[in-house]
Scaffold this motif. Structure first.
Motif, PDB file in Angstrom:
ATOM      1  N   ALA A 233      48.795  25.723  30.497  1.00  0.00           N
ATOM      2  CA  ALA A 233      49.794  25.999  31.541  1.00  0.00           C
ATOM      3  C   ALA A 233      49.294  27.040  32.531  1.00  0.00           C
ATOM      4  CB  ALA A 233      51.100  26.445  30.899  1.00  0.00           C
ATOM      5  N   ARG A 234      48.563  28.045  32.048  1.00  0.00           N
ATOM      6  CA  ARG A 234      48.133  29.126  32.931  1.00  0.00           C
ATOM      7  C   ARG A 234      46.968  28.704  33.825  1.00  0.00           C
ATOM      8  NH1 ARG A 234      47.951  34.854  29.870  1.00  0.00           N
ATOM      9  NH2 ARG A 234      47.884  35.536  32.033  1.00  0.00           N
ATOM     10  N   ASP A 235      46.350  27.549  33.504  1.00  0.00           N
ATOM     11  CA  ASP A 235      45.318  27.027  34.408  1.00  0.00           C
ATOM     12  C   ASP A 235      45.901  26.755  35.787  1.00  0.00           C
ATOM     13  OD1 ASP A 235      43.419  27.136  32.425  1.00  0.00           O
ATOM     14  OD2 ASP A 235      43.623  25.029  31.864  1.00  0.00           O
ATOM     15  N   ALA A 240      46.785  27.976  41.512  1.00  0.00           N
ATOM     16  CA  ALA A 240      47.703  28.305  42.609  1.00  0.00           C
ATOM     17  C   ALA A 240      47.301  29.591  43.319  1.00  0.00           C
ATOM     18  CB  ALA A 240      49.129  28.437  42.082  1.00  0.00           C
ATOM     19  N   LEU A 241      46.512  30.422  42.671  1.00  0.00           N
ATOM     20  CA  LEU A 241      46.062  31.677  43.287  1.00  0.00           C
ATOM     21  C   LEU A 241      44.646  31.547  43.862  1.00  0.00           C
ATOM     22  CD1 LEU A 241      47.332  34.156  40.542  1.00  0.00           C
ATOM     23  CD2 LEU A 241      48.223  33.973  42.873  1.00  0.00           C
ATOM     24  N   LEU A 277      44.537  37.185  46.848  1.00  0.00           N
ATOM     25  CA  LEU A 277      44.768  36.064  45.940  1.00  0.00           C
ATOM     26  C   LEU A 277      43.631  35.920  44.930  1.00  0.00           C
ATOM     27  CD1 LEU A 277      46.088  33.442  48.513  1.00  0.00           C
ATOM     28  CD2 LEU A 277      47.411  34.473  46.660  1.00  0.00           C
ATOM     29  N   LEU A 278      42.392  36.050  45.394  1.00  0.00           N
ATOM     30  CA  LEU A 278      41.255  35.931  44.482  1.00  0.00           C
ATOM     31  C   LEU A 278      41.225  37.067  43.475  1.00  0.00           C
ATOM     32  CD1 LEU A 278      38.477  34.781  46.990  1.00  0.00           C
ATOM     33  CD2 LEU A 278      39.605  33.400  45.252  1.00  0.00           C
ATOM     34  N   THR A 279      41.563  38.267  43.915  1.00  0.00           N
ATOM     35  CA  THR A 279      41.588  39.414  42.995  1.00  0.00           C
ATOM     36  C   THR A 279      42.627  39.218  41.905  1.00  0.00           C
ATOM     37  OG1 THR A 279      40.873  40.893  44.781  1.00  0.00           O
ATOM     38  CG2 THR A 279      41.888  41.898  42.842  1.00  0.00           C
ATOM     39  N   ILE A 280      43.838  38.792  42.291  1.00  0.00           N
ATOM     40  CA  ILE A 280      44.892  38.564  41.294  1.00  0.00           C
ATOM     41  C   ILE A 280      44.491  37.433  40.351  1.00  0.00           C
ATOM     42  CG2 ILE A 280      47.300  37.870  40.967  1.00  0.00           C
ATOM     43  CD1 ILE A 280      47.929  39.183  43.635  1.00  0.00           C
ATOM     44  N   GLY A 281      43.969  36.352  40.914  1.00  0.00           N
ATOM     45  CA  GLY A 281      43.560  35.222  40.080  1.00  0.00           C
ATOM     46  C   GLY A 281      42.470  35.595  39.093  1.00  0.00           C
ATOM     47  N   PHE A 282      41.455  36.324  39.547  1.00  0.00           N
ATOM     48  CA  PHE A 282      40.378  36.731  38.647  1.00  0.00           C
ATOM     49  C   PHE A 282      40.863  37.745  37.608  1.00  0.00           C
ATOM     50  CE2 PHE A 282      37.143  35.699  42.177  1.00  0.00           C
ATOM     51  CZ  PHE A 282      37.097  34.391  41.755  1.00  0.00           C
ATOM     52  N   GLY A 287      41.833  38.420  31.546  1.00  0.00           N
ATOM     53  CA  GLY A 287      42.577  38.761  30.333  1.00  0.00           C
ATOM     54  C   GLY A 287      42.912  37.574  29.453  1.00  0.00           C
ATOM     55  N   ARG A 288      42.491  36.362  29.838  1.00  0.00           N
ATOM     56  CA  ARG A 288      42.815  35.174  29.045  1.00  0.00           C
ATOM     57  C   ARG A 288      41.800  34.944  27.936  1.00  0.00           C
ATOM     58  NH1 ARG A 288      43.797  30.023  32.680  1.00  0.00           N
ATOM     59  NH2 ARG A 288      44.098  29.163  30.572  1.00  0.00           N
ATOM     60  N   GLN A 289      42.283  34.372  26.819  1.00  0.00           N
ATOM     61  CA  GLN A 289      41.399  34.071  25.708  1.00  0.00           C
ATOM     62  C   GLN A 289      40.573  32.816  25.985  1.00  0.00           C
ATOM     63  OE1 GLN A 289      43.453  33.707  21.992  1.00  0.00           O
ATOM     64  NE2 GLN A 289      41.582  33.470  20.773  1.00  0.00           N
TER      65      GLN A 289
END
Length: 557
Positions: A233-235, A240-241, A277-282, A287-289
């Protein structure tokens, strides 16, 4: 039997359908990639032909638009800034589609993705034949970019089926090189057809290529692949970011030089939004496993250096599309006068692709990259000293060297990143796919933007210097103004107007000379960048080779 392969049926050729399950040694290590059974010779040739077809289809349409942008601008009644959106939109959609392509292929299969977007591309092109407008042209280029992203991968997979396992890396080099032949091929497309048929001929040709590719993919499909549940789901939150961030960055690079960087406020806002947007997305991905983009791997030293070398090399290769072509265009030459030059470039590019595949050494992939950088520097050096008398024949050798270098570089560059991604694990394949797409697509835009901007600035500098050396008090200048105005004596009776026209002709000559001098500065800049990149890359490659030798000595002792 893996669940993803159970019950699958593969049509091995036209008119035959057999129940087929790959043997363990035939299965791909990467989910979503087809199995690799043994094929008869005739089927290998068919796979290679389809690979060439889809590879050319993915890039030729946009290359023809870029090569004939001025003609299309007039056909649609567009301003230069509006026309610049057409190739830029292609890059925007091409870059962002790579974010989901790999996982879509792993979960649903590549053929479904290709058929969905090829059908969309066909429908958009057909609709543009009916509604010939700027909006429909943008839609066609957007679908073209998405289709090209899938077709480049499809061409790679088809070419791998055409080669035996021991030759498969050479097949990868050929497959990644075929789409790079589109720009010189596009320059050979008869511009007379575009003018006579008002661009309908081109869109019919583009539609025909898309239909042929769709038919070929359905006629001879790839062997089945193992599918897995890939999407999370988080993909989609990351997409989107990151997708609009990359698209905005491409828009800034593609339009900044046309609108001029400080003249259009929205460029600044778009750049700020892209960074945010790129900063938030990265940050989310960090932090994702199980991230869509592995930021830790992308930020590692080896991968960051690889990305920088790839971007810089792609940027200096803009010498051919922006530098040499820009110079000859500024001297008043059109596509008709440049066809001989691009036939030479096409032949040299094919030679570079073949030599790159034939001499490929998987243990030293850095060697052809260093050779390519040296050849780029040599080609740009040969172009230095151009004058207003320079014609395509004087640039055959230099542009042939650059065309050869471009295709010599692209294959090993892909394999360098691919081997590192596979060594880190199959989960890093998405990250590498996005990284390579960004370095090539945005690297090309960055090169054109930087070289074009540098050329514009240097033109202004040279124009001021040349204008300071010209004075009407100089007898030679006064005589030139008088002779220029005298040629208009039959249509202009007023001596003052004739003198003004003579001054205008002098100004045109100064502008032309300033442009030529600025392009000489561009060639010198490319020489410096290519040599510095080659030196830096050679130091890094030497360090890696020494580390490998030490590791080999330790393991044998």
């Amino acid at each position: 039997m893996p669940a993803g392969l159970r019950g699958r049926r593969w049509r091995g050729g036209a008119g035959t359908t057999d129940d087929w399950v790959p043997q363990p040694h035939e299965r791909s290590q990467i989910p979503g990639s087809p199995a690799s059974p043994a094929h008869p010779v005739h089927r290998r040739f068919a796979f290679a032909a389809i690979s060439a077809l889809v590879g050319i289809t993915g890039g030729l349409g946009n290359a023809i638009v870029t090569a004939n942008l001025a003609s299309l601008q007039g056909e649609l009644g567009l301003y230069a800034a509006e026309a610049a959106w057409l190739p830029t939109v292609y890059v925007m959609t091409n870059v962002v589609s790579g974010l989901l392509l790999v996982k879509f292929r792993q979960q649903y299969g590549l053929r479904l993705f290709v058929q969905i977007f090829l059908v969309g591309y066909v429908l958009a092109t057909a609709a543009h034949l009916v509604a010939h407008s700027f909006v429909s042209a943008i839609m066609v280029r957007a679908f073209s970019g998405i289709a090209a992203a899938s077709l480049s991968t499809l061409g790679l997979l088809y070419m791998m089926q055409a080669f035996k396992p021991e030759w498969r890396l050479k097949g990868i080099v050929l497959a990644v090189g075929i789409p790079q032949l589109a720009p010189p091929l596009a320059r050979l497309f008869p511009s007379e057809l575009l003018e006579a048929a008002q661009w309908r001929t081109f869109y019919q040709f583009e539609l025909g290529l898309a239909l042929l590719s769709l038919a070929a993919v359905r006629w001879l499909p790839l062997p089945p692949s193992e599918r897995i549940r890939a999407f999370e789901a988080r993909d989609f939150l990351t997409f989107a970011l990151v997708a609009p961030g990359l698209a905005l960055l491409a828009a800034v690079l593609g339009l900044g030089r046309v609108l001029w960087w400080f003249e259009a406020p929205w460029l600044g806002y778009a750049l700020c939004a892209a960074v945010l947007l790129l900063t938030i997305g990265f940050r989310i991905e960090h932090g994702r496993q199980n991230p869509l983009l592995n930021t830790r791997w992308l930020g590692s030293g080896d991968i960051a250096r690889f990305a920088l070398v790839a971007i810089l090399t792609r940027a200096v290769l803009a010498e051919q599309t922006t530098g040499a072509v820009g110079l000859l265009t500024a001297l008043g030459l059109g596509n008709e006068q440049l066809r001989g030059l691009f036939m030479v470039i096409l032949a040299a590019s094919i030679a570079g692709m073949v030599v790159g595949a034939w001499t490929l050494n998987p243990n030293f992939l850095g060697k052809p990259i260093l050779i390519a950088l040296a050849l780029i520097a040599l080609g740009a050096y040969l172009d230095m000293g151009a004058t207003n008398l320079t014609r395509p024949a004087q640039m055959y050798l230099s542009q042939a060297i650059l065309g050869f270098a471009a295709l010599l570089f692209i294959g090993p560059a892909l394999l360098v990143g691919l081997t590192r991604a596979l060594a880190a694990g199959p989960s890093h394949f998405v990250s590498f796919s996005v990284l390579f797409s960004v370095t090539q697509s945005l690297g090309g835009l960055l090169g054109s933007a930087l070289i074009g901007t540098f050329q514009t600035v240097r033109t202004r500098v040279h124009l001021v210097e040349l204008a300071g050396q010209v004075s009407l008090a100089d007898p030679l200048v006064a005589a030139r103004v008088g002779s220029g105005g005298a040629g208009l004596s039959r249509v202009l009776g007023d001596p003052a107007l004739r003198q003004a026209e003579g001054v205008a002709l002098i100004a045109q000559s100064l502008t032309r000379e300033a442009n030529v001098l600025a392009y000489d500065d561009v060639f010198a800049l490319i020489v410096v960048i290519a040599l510095c990149t080659m030196l830096w890359a050679s130091i890094h490659i030497s360090r890696i080779q020494r580390a490998r030798r030490r590791a080999a000595q330790v393991s044998t002792s």
